[in-house]
Every structure is written in structure tokens, then in C-alpha cells.
Write an enzyme that holds these catalytic residues in place. Sequence first.
Site, PDB file in Angstrom:
ATOM      1  CG  HIS A 232      -5.887   1.188  -4.828  1.00 39.52           C
ATOM      2  ND1 HIS A 232      -5.741   2.060  -5.865  1.00 39.52           N
ATOM      3  CD2 HIS A 232      -7.190   0.768  -4.874  1.00 39.52           C
ATOM      4  CE1 HIS A 232      -6.894   2.178  -6.515  1.00 39.52           C
ATOM      5  NE2 HIS A 232      -7.793   1.392  -5.927  1.00 39.52           N
TER       6      HIS A 232
ATOM      7  CG  HIS B  98     -10.589   5.491  -5.393  1.00 39.30           C
ATOM      8  ND1 HIS B  98     -10.019   5.066  -4.216  1.00 39.30           N
ATOM      9  CD2 HIS B  98     -10.645   4.384  -6.190  1.00 39.30           C
ATOM     10  CE1 HIS B  98      -9.743   3.769  -4.294  1.00 39.30           C
ATOM     11  NE2 HIS B  98     -10.124   3.330  -5.481  1.00 39.30           N
TER      12      HIS B  98
ATOM     13  CG  ASP C 239     -12.955   1.283  -5.630  1.00 38.69           C
ATOM     14  OD1 ASP C 239     -12.030   1.547  -6.416  1.00 38.69           O
ATOM     15  OD2 ASP C 239     -12.861   0.424  -4.738  1.00 38.69           O
ATOM     16  CG  ASP C 240     -13.959  -0.916  -9.182  1.00 36.88           C
ATOM     17  OD1 ASP C 240     -13.332  -0.771 -10.247  1.00 36.88           O
ATOM     18  OD2 ASP C 240     -13.401  -1.028  -8.076  1.00 36.88           O
TER      19      ASP C 240
ATOM     20  CG  HIS D  89     -10.544   1.329 -10.384  1.00 36.59           C
ATOM     21  ND1 HIS D  89      -9.196   1.062 -10.383  1.00 36.59           N
ATOM     22  CD2 HIS D  89     -10.867   1.553  -9.077  1.00 36.59           C
ATOM     23  CE1 HIS D  89      -8.733   1.101  -9.137  1.00 36.59           C
ATOM     24  NE2 HIS D  89      -9.731   1.402  -8.326  1.00 36.59           N
TER      25      HIS D  89
ATOM     26  CD  GLU E 237      -9.488  -2.173  -1.709  1.00 39.24           C
ATOM     27  OE1 GLU E 237      -8.460  -2.242  -2.400  1.00 39.24           O
ATOM     28  OE2 GLU E 237     -10.639  -2.256  -2.190  1.00 39.24           O
TER      29      GLU E 237
END
Length: 352
Positions: free
Chosen positions: A206, A26, A287-288, A28, A209
Site C-alpha cells: 500500500h 486488492h 479493498d474491504d 483484505h 492512500e
Amino acid sequence: MTRTESHDRKQALDEFIKAMPKVELHLHIEGTLEPESAFRFAQRNGVSLDFENVEALRRAYDFENLQSFLDLYNATMSVLCTEEDFFDLTWDYLARVAEQNVVHTEIFFDPQGHTRRGIPFATVVAGISRALEAGRQHFGISSRLILCFWRHLSEEDAFATWAQAQPHLDHITAVGLDSSEVGHPPEKFQRVYAAARAAGLKAVAHAGEEGGPDYIRGTLDTLQVDRIDHGIRCFEDSALVHRLIDEQTPLTLCPLSNLRLGVSKNLVSYNLARMLALGLNVCINSDDPAYFGGYITENLLAVRVAQDLVAAQVLTLGRNAIDASFLGAEDKAALHRRLEAVAVEHGFGPSG
Ligand code: HPA
Ligand code: ZN
């Protein structure tokens, strides 16, 4: 165990966490855009950012919720213009996580964040794919690419993106769904997911969340995904938790993201140890990472401390990620052997 022994054991576990071969599911790629790189790309492309300098941009990484993050994330990715930019972005991520012993990564990209600015889909995929291939050769990191649809845009938009993807499907393993969750339920994307699955692609999305359990349930029922990204809000519905356990649906958790976006108050009350005890199929991801203060190792170390995890739990997280990946059986078996060998080296083997 004495206090010193326990302290030594935790230190040894942290060393193991750093050394263990990791799989990330996961991530991005636009979320790996560090402020320094954003300014470098902005300068070379003649694009202006709404911030005076790197420090001012970094100071803006203080989010109230998912939407406040997405507003900045969507604006900052406008510095990415050329194939070289997408190559450099992806290469920088791979170089960074090679040092964290990531051995396989499955990365999202947001084509609509680029095509809406006139950047061709082909430019984006060419830059990312070329870097993934170079990363395979240079760092030995295997990878897969996941095309994410922006859920705040229309079904028609998603189909237009799906049409643009057609000449590039040999580079794309799965479709995903990201961006603002609440108000944009999974059902809107049922038909485009059906088209992607009919073309042989895998599917993730997703869910849970920002949205509640209904979004997770709807995602399972209508999009027929192989994994749920996040899923942390499943605990609001105990029947759903039982279903996720029964079906062993992988949940790709991102603790530092949940913390920074206010999805979780803190990591001590994070439900990770409880999820592991219940037998939910969870793994840890970043994630980011440029926006949330940590790559995969920092995420693992943060939950190790906050949840007081022991080696068996850390190993389960590592094994789950391997099994939930889109690798073939032989590659998975090879990664399991590597993981167990490093565990043994660190004194966390079967009898450790
Ligand atoms: N959630 C939704 N959309 C996103 C995220 C996220 O955590 N990161 C990048 N796009
Ligand atoms: Zn995400």
C-alpha cells in the site's frame, strides 16, 4: 446518438460490467467480515463485541479516515479464532464474488492481527488455503495469497512474522504492507522485503492512500514492488506520474474505499478517467467490501456512472487486472479470451 440510445448503451454497459469475468487484486480477507458473520463467529467462540447487535455494528461503519476504519477493522477481526472461522470467512467471500463473475482473486491476510491474540499462523493459513482450494474446485475461481505486514509494527515484528511463514511458503505468493501509512514509511521494511524477494516471493505494498507521493516513490525505490496498492495520491507529483506511466507500474485502485475513508471527496472528481487517458496501468478493486459498501461489481458500477466511462475504458480496466495478476502467461491468455468473448456477446467487441 439520441438520449434514449445513450441510455440504452449505458444500461448495456452495466450489464456487461456485471457479466464480465473479473480479476480482483486488492482485497483484505478480514475486510470481507460482514456484521452478521462477525456476530455469528463471536457467539460460537464466546468472544464479545463492543456492539449490541448487527445494526449497531453496521452503524459504526461510518469512518472519518483510514485510522478510524483500522481501529474498528482490527477490533472486529478478534472474532476470528479457529481454522473453521478462516475457512468460512474466505468461503463466504468466494461464494459472493462467484456471483459477480470473479474468476481470479489475489487476497491479503493480516497474520499479525491474529498471532498477537494467540491464534497460530498455521491455523490462519490452513483455513484460508483450504477455502481457496475448495473455491477453485467448486466455483472455478483461481487465487493467490498475499501475506501483509502491519506497517505500524516494528521491523522486528515483521521478521518474526516472516519466520512464522517459512513452513507455509507453498501457500503464499507475495508479501504486502498495510495498516496506518503516515509515519510508517516503506524504508522500515526494506530488509524484510529483500528477504521475501530472495525467497522467490512477489511483492506489493500500500502506498499513496493516506501518505503522499514520497511514500509511493520510496516504495518503488526501496521495496521493489510488482504493484502499488492504491497510489491515488501520485497526482501530487507530476514526475512520479510520468515514472508510473513509463514503468507501467500497476496501481490497484479501490474507489469506494477512497470515498468512505475521505481519501477522495467524491467519485466525480476521482481521477480514474484521467489516469486511463494518461496510460497509467490501473484496475478496480474492493479493498474491504464489508466495510465500504460494495464488492468489485459495485465499485465498477460506481465509477462507470461517476466518471461516465465507455466500454473501451471498462475493457482496459479488465485487461489491466489480468495482466497485473501473478498468473502465468497461459492463464492470462485464457482469461483475456474469456473477457473478449463476453465483450463480443454484449456488443462491445472490436467493432462494437
Ligand atoms: N489501507 C491500509 N490498511 C488496510 C486497508 C487499507 O485500505 N484495508 C485493510 N487494511
Ligand atoms: Zn487495502
